[in-house]
Design a protein around this motif. Structure first.
Motif, PDB file in Angstrom:
ATOM      1  N   GLN A  87       0.836  -0.987   0.080  1.00 58.48           N
ATOM      2  CA  GLN A  87      -0.080   0.150  -0.138  1.00 58.48           C
ATOM      3  C   GLN A  87       0.864   1.159  -0.061  1.00 58.48           C
ATOM      4  N   TRP A  88       1.797   1.381   0.867  1.00 58.62           N
ATOM      5  CA  TRP A  88       2.803   2.286   0.798  1.00 58.62           C
ATOM      6  C   TRP A  88       3.620   2.645  -0.395  1.00 58.62           C
ATOM      7  N   ASP A  89       3.931   1.479  -0.877  1.00 62.92           N
ATOM      8  CA  ASP A  89       4.669   1.565  -2.259  1.00 62.92           C
ATOM      9  C   ASP A  89       3.887   2.171  -3.428  1.00 62.92           C
ATOM     10  N   GLY A  90       2.239   1.617  -3.317  1.00 61.02           N
ATOM     11  CA  GLY A  90       1.360   2.274  -4.262  1.00 61.02           C
ATOM     12  C   GLY A  90       1.243   3.856  -3.966  1.00 61.02           C
ATOM     13  N   ALA A  91       1.093   4.255  -2.749  1.00 62.46           N
ATOM     14  CA  ALA A  91       0.922   5.579  -2.406  1.00 62.46           C
ATOM     15  C   ALA A  91       2.027   6.401  -2.704  1.00 62.46           C
ATOM     16  N   VAL A  92       3.342   5.842  -2.569  1.00 65.76           N
ATOM     17  CA  VAL A  92       4.460   6.450  -2.703  1.00 65.76           C
ATOM     18  C   VAL A  92       4.608   6.838  -4.489  1.00 65.76           C
ATOM     19  N   LEU A  93       4.350   5.735  -5.257  1.00 69.48           N
ATOM     20  CA  LEU A  93       4.028   6.164  -6.502  1.00 69.48           C
ATOM     21  C   LEU A  93       3.113   6.894  -7.055  1.00 69.48           C
ATOM     22  N   ARG A  94       1.991   7.030  -6.435  1.00 72.07           N
ATOM     23  CA  ARG A  94       1.146   7.949  -6.832  1.00 72.07           C
ATOM     24  C   ARG A  94       1.677   9.135  -6.421  1.00 72.07           C
ATOM     25  N   LEU A  95       1.915   9.402  -5.278  1.00 70.08           N
ATOM     26  CA  LEU A  95       2.622  11.019  -4.718  1.00 70.08           C
ATOM     27  C   LEU A  95       3.617  11.206  -5.816  1.00 70.08           C
ATOM     28  N   HIS A  96       4.482  10.331  -6.134  1.00 69.44           N
ATOM     29  CA  HIS A  96       5.754  10.664  -6.971  1.00 69.44           C
ATOM     30  C   HIS A  96       5.132  11.294  -8.525  1.00 69.44           C
ATOM     31  N   ALA A  97       4.279  10.474  -8.903  1.00 68.14           N
ATOM     32  CA  ALA A  97       3.616  10.757 -10.266  1.00 68.14           C
ATOM     33  C   ALA A  97       2.896  12.371 -10.073  1.00 68.14           C
ATOM     34  N   LYS A  98       2.149  12.476  -9.098  1.00 69.65           N
ATOM     35  CA  LYS A  98       1.386  13.645  -8.753  1.00 69.65           C
ATOM     36  C   LYS A  98       2.390  14.687  -8.715  1.00 69.65           C
ATOM     37  N   TYR A  99       3.331  14.834  -8.118  1.00 70.94           N
ATOM     38  CA  TYR A  99       4.352  15.647  -7.887  1.00 70.94           C
ATOM     39  C   TYR A  99       5.056  16.312  -9.027  1.00 70.94           C
ATOM     40  N   LYS A 100       5.225  14.975  -9.774  1.00 65.93           N
ATOM     41  CA  LYS A 100       6.005  15.074 -11.166  1.00 65.93           C
ATOM     42  C   LYS A 100       5.154  15.958 -12.174  1.00 65.93           C
ATOM     43  N   GLU A 101       3.949  15.571 -12.194  1.00 68.85           N
ATOM     44  CA  GLU A 101       3.009  16.061 -12.803  1.00 68.85           C
ATOM     45  C   GLU A 101       2.802  17.695 -12.759  1.00 68.85           C
ATOM     46  N   GLN A 102       2.816  17.975 -11.257  1.00 69.95           N
ATOM     47  CA  GLN A 102       2.865  19.627 -11.122  1.00 69.95           C
ATOM     48  C   GLN A 102       3.785  20.156 -11.464  1.00 69.95           C
ATOM     49  N   LEU A 103       5.026  19.655 -11.339  1.00 69.31           N
ATOM     50  CA  LEU A 103       6.532  20.258 -11.682  1.00 69.31           C
ATOM     51  C   LEU A 103       6.199  20.546 -13.174  1.00 69.31           C
ATOM     52  N   HIS A 104       5.683  19.501 -13.961  1.00 68.63           N
ATOM     53  CA  HIS A 104       5.726  19.792 -15.399  1.00 68.63           C
ATOM     54  C   HIS A 104       4.805  20.753 -15.783  1.00 68.63           C
ATOM     55  N   GLN A 105       3.630  20.799 -14.875  1.00 67.63           N
ATOM     56  CA  GLN A 105       2.794  21.997 -15.175  1.00 67.63           C
ATOM     57  C   GLN A 105       3.272  23.503 -14.916  1.00 67.63           C
ATOM     58  N   PHE A 106       4.426  23.464 -14.281  1.00 67.46           N
ATOM     59  CA  PHE A 106       4.920  24.813 -14.031  1.00 67.46           C
ATOM     60  C   PHE A 106       6.258  24.688 -14.839  1.00 67.46           C
ATOM     61  N   GLY A 107       6.219  23.866 -15.795  1.00 59.51           N
ATOM     62  CA  GLY A 107       7.461  23.745 -16.784  1.00 59.51           C
ATOM     63  C   GLY A 107       8.821  23.602 -16.371  1.00 59.51           C
ATOM     64  N   LEU A 108       8.916  22.755 -15.087  1.00 57.12           N
ATOM     65  CA  LEU A 108      10.122  22.543 -14.505  1.00 57.12           C
ATOM     66  C   LEU A 108      10.246  20.869 -14.739  1.00 57.12           C
ATOM     67  N   ASN A 109      11.471  20.465 -15.116  1.00 50.88           N
ATOM     68  CA  ASN A 109      11.918  19.238 -15.500  1.00 50.88           C
ATOM     69  C   ASN A 109      12.279  18.630 -13.853  1.00 50.88           C
ATOM     70  N   PRO A 110      11.869  17.519 -13.283  1.00 57.03           N
ATOM     71  CA  PRO A 110      12.086  16.999 -11.964  1.00 57.03           C
ATOM     72  C   PRO A 110      13.755  16.505 -11.933  1.00 57.03           C
ATOM     73  N   LEU A 111      14.014  15.945 -13.038  1.00 58.08           N
ATOM     74  CA  LEU A 111      15.427  15.606 -13.130  1.00 58.08           C
ATOM     75  C   LEU A 111      16.522  16.546 -13.183  1.00 58.08           C
ATOM     76  N   ASP A 112      16.070  18.024 -13.304  1.00 54.77           N
ATOM     77  CA  ASP A 112      16.938  19.013 -13.255  1.00 54.77           C
ATOM     78  C   ASP A 112      16.889  19.262 -11.672  1.00 54.77           C
ATOM     79  N   LEU A 113      16.219  19.180 -11.100  1.00 53.11           N
ATOM     80  CA  LEU A 113      16.079  19.524  -9.514  1.00 53.11           C
ATOM     81  C   LEU A 113      17.061  18.829  -8.601  1.00 53.11           C
TER      82      LEU A 113
END
Length: 151
Positions: free
Chosen positions: A125-151
């Motif tokens: 369950q944690w692994d699923g929740a972590v993956l969902r949060l990771h994807a959510k934050y990655k998407e939010q960074l893209h919306q702001f025009g930021l690349n998560p790998l650059d951070l």
């Protein structure tokens, strides 16, 4: 004849004086012997009294020694008993501590095993929740025009 009588009187006088002197000396000797006998008896009596006192003192000292030996033996036995009781109590306490350590270890291992089981159950369950949060934050960074790998 007068000379003979006077010589005979003189001789008798000398013999009488000599006999008297011998009698006086014998009397003095007997008195000295009597005095010495009295002194000897007095010394013997003093020695007997002194000897009796020493025997009484020896008897008293022997009784004191026997009493001290009895007290020392009683103290030794008491100390031996106390040491035995202390050793027995110590052994009981050590056994109790060892038993408590074993029980504590058993409780600890049981608790850790249950915690691990719960963690294993929750991990997916944690692994699923972590993956969902990771994807959510990655998407939010893209919306702001930021690349998560650059951070």
């Amino acid at each position: 004849m007068r000379v003979l009588v006077s010589q005979g009187g003189w001789r008798a006088d000398v013999e009488a004086k000599s006999a008297h002197r011998r009698t006086v000396l014998e009397k003095e000797l007997l008195q000295d012997h009597l005095e010495m006998s009295r002194q000897c008896r007095a010394l013997q009596k003093e020695m007997e009294i002194h000897s009796r006192k020493l025997e009484e003192e020896v008897t008293g000292l022997r009784e004191q020694l026997e009493m001290c030996q009895r007290e020392a033996e009683a103290a030794r036995q008491e100390a031996e008993q106390a040491l035995g009781e202390r050793d027995q109590t110590l052994a009981q306490l050590q056994a109790h501590v060892a038993d408590m350590e074993a029980k504590y270890e058993e409780i600890l291992h049981g608790s850790l095993d249950r915690l691990l089981a719960k963690l294993r159950a929750v991990k997916p369950q944690w692994d699923g929740a972590v993956l969902r949060l990771h994807a959510k934050y990655k998407e939010q960074l893209h919306q702001f025009g930021l690349n998560p790998l650059d951070l």
